[in-house]
Design a protein around this motif. Structure first.
Motif, PDB file in Angstrom:
ATOM      1  N   MET A  47      41.685  33.941  38.199  1.00 24.80           N
ATOM      2  CA  MET A  47      42.029  35.373  38.193  1.00 24.80           C
ATOM      3  C   MET A  47      43.366  35.637  37.503  1.00 24.80           C
ATOM      4  O   MET A  47      43.643  36.767  37.099  1.00 24.80           O
ATOM      5  CB  MET A  47      42.089  35.899  39.638  1.00 24.80           C
ATOM      6  CG  MET A  47      40.743  35.889  40.337  1.00 24.80           C
ATOM      7  SD  MET A  47      40.946  36.343  42.077  1.00 24.80           S
ATOM      8  CE  MET A  47      39.400  35.716  42.746  1.00 24.80           C
ATOM      9  N   MET A  48      44.191  34.602  37.376  1.00 24.06           N
ATOM     10  CA  MET A  48      45.501  34.782  36.736  1.00 24.06           C
ATOM     11  C   MET A  48      45.398  35.326  35.317  1.00 24.06           C
ATOM     12  O   MET A  48      46.343  35.911  34.803  1.00 24.06           O
ATOM     13  CB  MET A  48      46.248  33.434  36.638  1.00 24.06           C
ATOM     14  CG  MET A  48      46.925  32.979  37.895  1.00 24.06           C
ATOM     15  SD  MET A  48      47.673  31.334  37.613  1.00 24.06           S
ATOM     16  CE  MET A  48      49.028  31.727  36.528  1.00 24.06           C
ATOM     17  N   PHE A  49      44.267  35.086  34.662  1.00 29.93           N
ATOM     18  CA  PHE A  49      44.133  35.535  33.273  1.00 29.93           C
ATOM     19  C   PHE A  49      43.834  37.031  33.186  1.00 29.93           C
ATOM     20  O   PHE A  49      43.741  37.581  32.096  1.00 29.93           O
ATOM     21  CB  PHE A  49      43.039  34.720  32.558  1.00 29.93           C
ATOM     22  CG  PHE A  49      43.433  33.273  32.412  1.00 29.93           C
ATOM     23  CD1 PHE A  49      44.193  32.858  31.338  1.00 29.93           C
ATOM     24  CD2 PHE A  49      43.070  32.335  33.373  1.00 29.93           C
ATOM     25  CE1 PHE A  49      44.582  31.531  31.213  1.00 29.93           C
ATOM     26  CE2 PHE A  49      43.450  31.013  33.267  1.00 29.93           C
ATOM     27  CZ  PHE A  49      44.215  30.603  32.178  1.00 29.93           C
ATOM     28  N   GLY A  50      43.674  37.651  34.342  1.00 29.02           N
ATOM     29  CA  GLY A  50      43.467  39.096  34.345  1.00 29.02           C
ATOM     30  C   GLY A  50      42.003  39.464  34.313  1.00 29.02           C
ATOM     31  O   GLY A  50      41.131  38.606  34.200  1.00 29.02           O
ATOM     32  N   ALA A  72      30.343  33.767  38.601  1.00 37.24           N
ATOM     33  CA  ALA A  72      31.022  35.067  38.652  1.00 37.24           C
ATOM     34  C   ALA A  72      32.283  34.985  39.516  1.00 37.24           C
ATOM     35  O   ALA A  72      32.299  34.358  40.569  1.00 37.24           O
ATOM     36  CB  ALA A  72      30.062  36.117  39.211  1.00 37.24           C
ATOM     37  N   ILE A  73      33.336  35.625  39.018  1.00 41.37           N
ATOM     38  CA  ILE A  73      34.602  35.672  39.756  1.00 41.37           C
ATOM     39  C   ILE A  73      34.565  36.862  40.711  1.00 41.37           C
ATOM     40  O   ILE A  73      34.043  37.924  40.370  1.00 41.37           O
ATOM     41  CB  ILE A  73      35.777  35.789  38.754  1.00 41.37           C
ATOM     42  CG1 ILE A  73      35.864  34.496  37.926  1.00 41.37           C
ATOM     43  CG2 ILE A  73      37.085  36.088  39.454  1.00 41.37           C
ATOM     44  CD1 ILE A  73      36.845  34.553  36.772  1.00 41.37           C
ATOM     45  N   ASP A  74      35.118  36.682  41.884  1.00 44.17           N
ATOM     46  CA  ASP A  74      35.133  37.749  42.888  1.00 44.17           C
ATOM     47  C   ASP A  74      36.271  38.728  42.572  1.00 44.17           C
ATOM     48  O   ASP A  74      37.386  38.593  43.076  1.00 44.17           O
ATOM     49  CB  ASP A  74      35.317  37.123  44.284  1.00 44.17           C
ATOM     50  CG  ASP A  74      35.353  38.177  45.373  1.00 44.17           C
ATOM     51  OD1 ASP A  74      35.196  39.382  45.066  1.00 44.17           O
ATOM     52  OD2 ASP A  74      35.551  37.789  46.551  1.00 44.17           O
ATOM     53  N   TRP A  75      35.960  39.705  41.724  1.00 41.54           N
ATOM     54  CA  TRP A  75      37.029  40.617  41.299  1.00 41.54           C
ATOM     55  C   TRP A  75      37.491  41.538  42.405  1.00 41.54           C
ATOM     56  O   TRP A  75      38.569  42.140  42.308  1.00 41.54           O
ATOM     57  CB  TRP A  75      36.600  41.403  40.048  1.00 41.54           C
ATOM     58  CG  TRP A  75      36.503  40.488  38.855  1.00 41.54           C
ATOM     59  CD1 TRP A  75      35.384  40.105  38.194  1.00 41.54           C
ATOM     60  CD2 TRP A  75      37.593  39.783  38.224  1.00 41.54           C
ATOM     61  NE1 TRP A  75      35.691  39.218  37.188  1.00 41.54           N
ATOM     62  CE2 TRP A  75      37.048  39.010  37.185  1.00 41.54           C
ATOM     63  CE3 TRP A  75      38.975  39.724  38.446  1.00 41.54           C
ATOM     64  CZ2 TRP A  75      37.817  38.191  36.364  1.00 41.54           C
ATOM     65  CZ3 TRP A  75      39.751  38.917  37.623  1.00 41.54           C
ATOM     66  CH2 TRP A  75      39.175  38.163  36.604  1.00 41.54           C
ATOM     67  N   ASP A  76      36.705  41.659  43.465  1.00 44.91           N
ATOM     68  CA  ASP A  76      37.163  42.457  44.610  1.00 44.91           C
ATOM     69  C   ASP A  76      38.378  41.809  45.257  1.00 44.91           C
ATOM     70  O   ASP A  76      39.335  42.485  45.635  1.00 44.91           O
ATOM     71  CB  ASP A  76      36.046  42.593  45.655  1.00 44.91           C
ATOM     72  CG  ASP A  76      35.025  43.640  45.226  1.00 44.91           C
ATOM     73  OD1 ASP A  76      35.378  44.464  44.358  1.00 44.91           O
ATOM     74  OD2 ASP A  76      33.893  43.597  45.735  1.00 44.91           O
ATOM     75  N   GLU A  77      38.307  40.480  45.354  1.00 46.19           N
ATOM     76  CA  GLU A  77      39.465  39.766  45.926  1.00 46.19           C
ATOM     77  C   GLU A  77      40.708  40.029  45.072  1.00 46.19           C
ATOM     78  O   GLU A  77      41.795  40.314  45.583  1.00 46.19           O
ATOM     79  CB  GLU A  77      39.171  38.257  46.000  1.00 46.19           C
ATOM     80  CG  GLU A  77      40.373  37.445  46.481  1.00 46.19           C
ATOM     81  CD  GLU A  77      40.090  35.943  46.593  1.00 46.19           C
ATOM     82  OE1 GLU A  77      38.948  35.579  46.947  1.00 46.19           O
ATOM     83  OE2 GLU A  77      41.022  35.157  46.333  1.00 46.19           O
ATOM     84  N   PHE A  78      40.538  39.930  43.743  1.00 48.30           N
ATOM     85  CA  PHE A  78      41.649  40.172  42.828  1.00 48.30           C
ATOM     86  C   PHE A  78      42.240  41.567  43.046  1.00 48.30           C
ATOM     87  O   PHE A  78      43.461  41.731  43.173  1.00 48.30           O
ATOM     88  CB  PHE A  78      41.125  40.017  41.396  1.00 48.30           C
ATOM     89  CG  PHE A  78      42.163  40.194  40.313  1.00 48.30           C
ATOM     90  CD1 PHE A  78      43.208  39.294  40.178  1.00 48.30           C
ATOM     91  CD2 PHE A  78      42.072  41.241  39.407  1.00 48.30           C
ATOM     92  CE1 PHE A  78      44.160  39.444  39.157  1.00 48.30           C
ATOM     93  CE2 PHE A  78      43.018  41.399  38.391  1.00 48.30           C
ATOM     94  CZ  PHE A  78      44.051  40.503  38.271  1.00 48.30           C
TER      95      PHE A  78
END
Lengths: 330, 258
Positions: free
Chosen positions: A211-214, A275-281
């Motif tokens: 997630m660090m990459f945005g 898939a990345i959990d963008w909700d967490e982000f």
């Protein structure tokens, strides 16, 4: 707010001169010239860079906290000295970056106040806790590794002071990354307990590091203009993919499993991740990560507890100045 | 299961070296506690610098003690596997950081002593100690400069900083006498030119300290009662807590390599 101040300081003449100056400015960027502090630049370029460089500086300073959490418990004197030196490097990066941001016209104090007020962001990754010694290895290996992926292209950023700062920062980060990987190697060659500790740390840090990459490219707010201005040279997803491709063989070397059972290598050789959990982000950015409150509280406490020291230094400097003036008058 | 304490064969030279190593480690550890929490970033850098200098000194001294002892101990065993009664550092250095004034006064009292000590030890007939002294003296000279500048700024700064600096001096003064004490086991080393008699450093120490304190518009206490015990392992209650944190990993995972 600094952004408003900067916008207004550009004044009314902008209407008249903007189009021509902006075209000249863009031509310089296109010719790969460096923009320097005294050069004319569009207010939005100044604003974008002030935001990005100061966020970067805040990240270095807040980033001292999760690793600083282990300085007093480092398991050997060699590790203790290396960790203290590393966290000190991060402080140095912060100072260096605040200085680069100041060349755009906003003082370090103003920038820090925005961060302490919760109005400026820092990297989401530092809102996760360091629970075991393996987290220190994992942060060096993955967090610094991801930071390097992000920052190497910034060495060619169009804004001179930022680009030059990044050259030095990247050298130190790459040392930190190797140091972190070496901690992981030691753990993975150690006892079963140590290896389990390493795997557990990788399990907890893997997704937050991605997630660090945005946000994914289709959702990224700032990418288009940043690319045009050569602040950003690769998209978030491109950098993320480069990072994953570089990291998978390292994890294999360590004998650790990346916590993504669906991950597979495609024909082009790239590792496709799930898939990345963008909700967490989003939650972490919104202040709801596991350590957001602790991090800000720690920075505010250091700032508040140190106020009388800074006041004393100012008062003493003022007294000295007055005495020197008196002496000169005698 | 937790890792057990090592035993140390405290011959005079081993003991002498361990005492100085413990001084450097414990103060270095205290300074490292500031990391990320200092009053300004510049001071975060400076405190970490001094902490790193001291950790470096500690490591060299422990390694030398291990070689002299020759019983398979090493820098980490000395640091991580001795309990509070086996530690030999000065009481001054284990005192908690407190506020910034407390930390700086502690640093100033010790660095002023250490600088004189290492300068004298550069002439030690023991070549390893002389070499460690040559490096440590350069470092402690900077520690003196940095801390004495802060004593003056704090003492002659605001009312609040003056009050805090004076309180720190008053609180820590009773721990300064121990720096100049010698025990019987050191006599032979002093006669052999390996060690120096710290009592000879008292007058120059007091002169530097008095000069700086006067410039800072502060005062030294008239009370001359001095606490002792650190050199023989009779510590304050603070050291046990410091060690339980410092030693937690090697104590929890006996025999592991990190």
């Amino acid at each position: 707010m600094y952004t408003q101040a900067l916008n207004s300081s550009d004044g009314d003449e902008r209407h008249v001169e903007d189009a021509e100056r902006a075209a000249q400015f863009q031509a310089r960027i296109d010719a790969d010239e460096r923009i320097e502090p005294n050069d004319w630049m569009p207010a939005a370029y100044r604003k974008t860079l002030t935001r990005q460089i100061s966020q970067h500086a805040h990240s270095e300073i807040v980033g001292m906290l999760p690793e600083g959490n282990w300085i007093t418990r480092a398991p050997s004197l060699r590790r203790k000295a290396a960790l203290l030196a590393k966290v000190q490097d991060e402080c140095g990066h912060g100072l260096y970056l605040y200085a680069a941001a100041e060349t755009l016209g906003t003082s370090r104090e103003e920038l820090v106040d925005l961060m302490l007020a919760g109005k400026a962001k820092y990297s989401s990754i530092f809102n996760y806790p360091t629970l075991t010694w393996a987290d220190i290895g994992t942060i060096g290996w993955l967090v610094d590794g991801a930071a390097i992926m992000n920052q190497i292209p910034l060495c060619r950023c169009s804004y001179g002071p930022y680009a030059r700062a990044m050259i030095r920062v990247c050298k130190e980060e790459s040392f930190h990354q190797r140091q972190g990987f070496e901690i992981m190697v030691t753990l993975c060659r150690g006892t079963e307990e140590q290896k389990a500790m390493a795997q557990d740390a990788l399990n907890r840090w893997w997704w937050p590091v991605l997630m660090m990459f945005g946000p994914p490219d289709q959702a990224s707010q700032h990418s288009d203009t940043s690319t045009k201005w050569k602040i950003k040279r690769f998209s978030n997803d491109e950098l993320r993919q480069k990072f994953v491709d570089a990291t998978v063989p390292q994890a294999q070397f360590l004998g650790l499993s990346i916590p993504d059972p669906g991950m597979k290598q495609n024909e082009a050789g790239n590792w496709e991740y799930s898939a990345i959990d963008w909700d967490e982000f989003k939650q972490v950015l919104a202040g709801n990560g596991p350590c957001n409150r602790d991090r800000l509280a720690a920075r505010r406490k250091a700032h508040d507890d140190g106020a009388w020291v800074r006041d004393a230094a100012l008062a003493y400097a003022e007294k000295r100045r007055q005495r020197a003036t008196l002496q000169a008058a005698e | 299961m937790t890792a057990a304490n090592i035993t140390v064969s405290e011959t005079p030279l081993v003991l002498y070296t361990l005492r100085r190593a413990d001084d450097a480690l414990i103060l270095g550890h205290r300074l490292s506690e500031w990391c990320g929490h200092a009053p300004m970033l510049e001071e975060d850098m400076a405190l970490a610098n001094m902490g790193l200098d001291l950790l470096g000194q500690a490591r060299e001294l422990y390694s030398y003690a291990a070689r002299v002892e020759g019983r398979g101990n090493d820098e980490d065993k000395f640091a991580y596997l001795r309990d509070v009664r086996q530690y030999r550092n000065l009481l001054l250095l284990e005192q908690p950081n407190g506020d910034f004034a407390r930390t700086m006064v502690r640093q100033f009292f010790y660095a002023t002593f250490a600088d004189l000590f290492w300068r004298a030890m550069m002439h030690s007939s023991d070549p390893t100690l002389a070499a460690i002294a040559a490096k440590s003296e350069k470092e402690s000279a900077y520690h003196v400069r940095h801390s004495s500048e802060w004593i003056v700024r704090l003492g002659d700064g605001t009312e609040e900083s003056h009050r805090r600096a004076q309180e720190a001096i008053d609180e820590l003064w009773a721990f300064t006498g121990e720096m100049f004490e010698t025990c019987d086991s050191e006599r032979g080393l002093i006669d052999a030119g390996i060690a120096i008699d710290p009592a000879t450093l008292r007058a120059p120490w007091l002169k530097t300290v008095s000069d700086v304190v006067r410039e800072a518009t502060l005062a030294l206490p008239s009370n001359d009662w001095m606490q002792q015990g650190g050199r023989s392992g009779r510590h304050s209650e603070h050291l046990g807590h410091l060690l339980s944190e410092l030693q937690s990993m090697p104590r929890t995972f006996p025999g592991a390599t990190w």
